[in-house]
Scaffold this motif. Structure first.
Motif, short mmCIF file in Angstrom:
data_model
loop_
_atom_site.label_atom_id
_atom_site.label_comp_id
_atom_site.label_asym_id
_atom_site.label_seq_id
_atom_site.Cartn_x
_atom_site.Cartn_y
_atom_site.Cartn_z
N PHE A 5 -2.91 5.55 1.66
CA PHE A 5 -3.51 4.60 0.72
C PHE A 5 -4.98 4.93 0.50
CE2 PHE A 5 -5.91 0.70 -0.04
CZ PHE A 5 -5.28 0.22 -1.17
N HIS A 58 -8.42 3.26 -1.85
CA HIS A 58 -8.95 2.35 -2.86
C HIS A 58 -10.03 3.10 -3.63
CE1 HIS A 58 -10.72 -1.83 -4.03
NE2 HIS A 58 -10.08 -1.22 -5.00
N ARG A 63 0.81 -1.22 0.00
CA ARG A 63 0.00 0.00 0.00
C ARG A 63 0.84 1.27 0.00
NH1 ARG A 63 -5.31 -0.55 2.82
NH2 ARG A 63 -5.97 -2.68 2.42
N TRP A 118 -6.25 0.56 -6.62
CA TRP A 118 -5.30 0.77 -5.51
C TRP A 118 -4.43 1.96 -5.85
CZ3 TRP A 118 -2.66 -3.35 -2.05
CH2 TRP A 118 -3.64 -4.13 -1.43
#
Lengths: 460, 377
Positions: free
Chosen positions: A200, A202, A140, A192
């Motif tokens: 990080f 998504h 990540r 991602w």
């Protein structure tokens, strides 16, 4: 068979920045199991690198004067220096050493210093923890996502770079997945990405929510699901076990113990410390075919010397240039498969540099780079005569005092510390040097320079 | 004596930083060029005429002479697909000769050595002048040698410390330690190789004038080694930095002057010793520069560029192909017409007489700057 001192020196070579006299003297009365325990215990804490250790007013000035790219180059070199010094002198020696294994396993080379720092902290933080958590965390990191193009991996236009490397290099190893597994995994990693601050994220609208089939399993998998599928596959345990064994011993893992070690690693849900204990406490780790048989990587050679001589470098590009000449620069791995270890470290281009490195450090010799290299922008360390502006600092008084106590006997111990199993065939040289030192023909510094320039010092 | 095919030599000169090809070979009749460069353009009168359309920078009179002698070929619009504007990445592409350069750490010269190791008994097939070995010189099994000054290195290894180590080899061989053998054997082999080089060199008593700059010093060493008939076949020299984002005119002019003079001294000496018939020189840069000048009297990173080959065996000397008309740039840059790997393929096949496919990892359609089997003449 090895004596206890030889075992201790070997263990310290493979698990720390290098053996020091005081480590040897302190551990002499302890069993190997107790020393391994202590190394692990001392590394149970973790201190992250902070931005303040890298960024300061000088860098702000540099940014205004020369632009952000220039500033970033200088800042990244500072992080590289910081890490080497930590490898050599940090309190958590085992943690740092194993983090370097992970740095080679998850090699990332990005220009942005902030991303580099965050990545480095992540591998250091998880170095002795769970490989499961490490894999999830490093995957990540913005540095990783950018390095392997997952920021460009979106639904309908999959970029399979990360998906391929995570299988080929980070978990299963080549030959244990199909091209279709790569394609399907790439779809699972779509979306991602990272925010500007590196966190990080998504991105759901970029994520392919369809069904995927990976290594025989089918579902609407996300990236996390893929990582867990890979971790649930015993081949990942075999691959990591073999690679860590190779790193610590310099040898291919024997088939006889591969399954046993990797099964125990797998059953512990990837407890890295457990695997370390299994390898380091086993008798075959101290076999004559393992000890003093491995060529030190450039980073090992540098950290050994820094630790032995308690070196401090006063010039910012000094270490960087040395690493460049020796062919391994921390935080600048050549590519996604990391460095190639072994014989290839030593060739005509590096052999004299390596043999004379102790002399370079102790005599404050210039590190000369004689071709135009953009990566050296910001190198303002050389004075007009080409020598480093500020001298290196070192301190070998503990070695000197130790020699004075019992010159002949302690010289042998010092030789053992430096050459371990290879000190025997240097007996004649050691005896001669002892005499010359006793009669005042050579100083302690010159004595060390001669000892450190022996080819036997290149192995550990 | 050396194998016949290793007698053909190749000198590669890397202009590090991205040389501005448009101000090196100047399109003197192109208004687009003059309009885009109000401060930086070089006029017809101030340049050295080649054709009705193109002129050399005034710092390159020797190159102009080579052009009229028929021993220089200028290849225009050389590059590769999806040009990278990053120095590091683009240089990696040129050195690895692989478009997916980030996954590889072998270069085309290193892979040439892998395929042709049998030609070089001292493992000195390729020398990079300098003390840092570039990716280009690294093969899978073989690698080139980085040498700054072979006389110094020779004398250094002949010193007391190394000679005493070399004497230890028989004793080391009794130990069961493969890696320790490697170090001692390397020292012994290196001394052998350098001895051979040194003796060939000193036998000829070449006068070595003191060079004024790193580039001419580097090229001087290459020239001396070629005249001394050492086994080395490929030489790699870097010159720069050409990264002229600011105050381009004086910086580039100075660097080109050094290039011009260095090449002239090199070719003069090789010609005197009747070696130029066996030598070809390739001069390239990792990218060209943007047509439009920037606000700092400089230029930024571009894409395709020109490239120069000097040899007595050129099938097509002069201007190999027309310079781009500059009226349909890609993101402000000269688009590529000729993939650089086609030039490498030509050099490998026809000058170095080897199979380019094994070295370039794929079959590349070579161009024909060198005629077929030029290296066998």
């Amino acid at each position: 068979m090895l004596n206890h001192n030889q075992k201790i020196i070997h263990l310290l070579h493979r698990t720390t920045g290098g053996p020091r006299l005081k480590d040897l003297l302190r551990f002499q009365s302890q069993s190997i199991i107790a020393i391994v325990d202590e190394l692990i215990h001392k590394s149970s804490t973790y201190k992250q690198f902070t931005r303040d250790q890298v960024f300061d007013k000088n860098l702000d000035t540099l940014k205004k004067a020369r632009g952000v790219k220039y500033r970033n180059r200088v800042a990244k070199r500072r992080i590289s220096d910081l890490y080497i010094m930590q490898l050599a002198k940090g309190e958590e020696q085992l943690r740092e050493k194993i983090s370097f294994f992970w740095h080679d396993h998850f090699p990332v080379n990005v220009k942005n210093p902030g991303q580099t720092l965050s990545y480095l902290n992540t591998i250091r933080k998880h170095a002795l923890g769970s490989f499961r958590e490490l894999l999830h965390a490093v995957s990540r990191e913005k540095a990783m996502i950018l390095y392997l193009d997952n920021n460009k991996n979106i639904e309908g236009q999959p970029n399979e770079n990360f998906a391929r490397e995570v299988m080929e290099l980070f978990t299963l190893g080549i030959g244990h997945y199909t091209e279709n597994d790569v394609l399907e995994a790439a779809r699972a990693f779509t979306g991602w990405n990272n925010k500007n601050n590196g966190d990080f994220i998504h991105i759901q609208k970029h994520h392919d929510k369809g069904s995927k089939t990976i290594l025989g399993q089918t579902g609407q998998f996300t990236g996390d699901d893929v990582l867990n599928i890979l971790l649930d596959n015993k081949q990942t345990s075999r691959y990591i076990t073999s690679k860590l064994y190779q790193f610590l011993t310099g040898q291919t893992i024997p088939n006889g113990i591969k399954d046993s070690l990797s099964d125990q690693f797998y059953n512990s849900d990837y407890d890295i410390c457990l695997l370390l204990r299994l390898i380091l406490n086993a008798e075959d780790f101290y076999a004559p075919s393992v000890v003093s048989q491995k060529i030190k990587s450039p980073i090992e050679l540098i950290t050994n010397l820094v630790r032995l001589l308690n070196l401090e470098f006063k010039n910012a590009t000094y270490l960087y240039k040395i690493q460049m000449k020796l062919g391994q620069i921390v935080l600048y791995p050549p590519n996604v498969s990391g460095w190639t270890f072994g014989k290839s470290w030593i060739d005509l281009n590096t052999v004299t540099e390596r043999l004379e490195l102790g002399d370079k450090f102790l005599s404050n010799k210039t590190i000369r780079i004689n071709k135009p290299l953009l990566s050296l922008e910001g190198d303002e360390d050389s004075g007009e005569d080409g020598r480093p502006k500020n001298g290196n600092q070192f301190n070998f008084s503990s070695i000197e005092n130790f020699l004075h106590l019992d010159p002949e006997e302690n010289m042998k111990q010092l030789a053992q510390l430096l050459f371990n199993r290879l000190s025997n065939h240097l007996d004649v040289l050691i005896a001669e040097l002892t005499n010359r030192w006793l009669t005042g023909d050579i100083s302690t510094k010159d004595l060390l320079i001669v000892l450190l320039s022996q080819p036997e010092y290149q192995l550990n | 004596m050396e194998n016949k095919s290793s007698q053909k030599k190749l000198i590669i000169i890397q202009l590090t930083g991205g040389n501005d090809g448009l101000n090196t070979v100047i399109p003197i009749e192109n208004d687009i060029y003059y309009n885009a460069r109000p401060h930086l353009s070089i006029s017809k009168q101030e340049s050295l005429k080649l054709t009705d359309q193109l002129s050399f920078h005034t710092a390159l009179p020797y190159f102009q002479r080579l052009y009229f002698d028929g021993t220089l070929s200028i290849v225009n619009n050389v590059g590769y697909p999806n040009a990278s504007r990053s120095h590091f990445h683009s240089m990696d592409v040129w050195q690895t000769a692989l478009l997916s350069a980030h996954k590889h750490n072998t270069g085309w010269i290193g892979r040439y050595l892998d395929e042709n190791a049998h030609l070089f008994q001292h493992n000195m097939g390729a020398i990079e002048v300098g003390n840092i070995l570039s990716t280009v010189m690294r093969g899978h099994q073989q690698k080139g040698v980085g040498i700054d000054n072979f006389v110094d290195l020779h004398n250094h290894l002949k010193g007391e410390h190394y000679q005493s180590l070399i004497k230890r080899l028989p004793q080391i061989k009794t130990l069961s330690n493969d890696n320790l053998h490697h170090i001692y054997e390397l020292l012994v082999d290196s001394v052998d190789g350098l001895d051979d080089m040194y003796h060939r060199f000193t036998r000829r008593k070449l006068k070595t004038p003191v060079a004024k700059n790193v580039f001419s010093r580097s090229l001087k060493m290459v020239t001396d080694l070629i005249i001394s008939e050492v086994e080395t076949q490929i030489f790699y020299v870097s010159h720069g930095s050409f990264d002229t984002h600011v105050s381009q005119l004086p910086v580039q002019s100075k660097l080109l002057q050094i290039l011009n003079k260095g090449i002239q001294e090199c070719i003069d000496a090789l010609t005197t010793h009747d070696k130029m018939k066996d030598v070809s020189i390739l001069i390239f840069s990792e990218f060209g520069r943007r047509l439009q000048e920037n606000n700092g009297k400089g230029t930024d990173h571009g894409a395709a560029n020109n490239l120069y080959i000097i040899s007595k065996h050129l099938k097509k000397p002069g201007i190999y192909n027309k310079l781009d008309s500059l009226d349909s740039l890609v993101e402000g840059d000269v688009p590529f017409e000729i993939d650089f790997r086609r030039i490498y393929a030509n050099i490998l096949e026809d000058w170095l007489n080897t199979h380019s496919r094994l070295i370039l990892n794929e079959s590349v359609d070579k161009i024909d700057i060198f005629s077929h089997s030029a290296g066998l003449t």
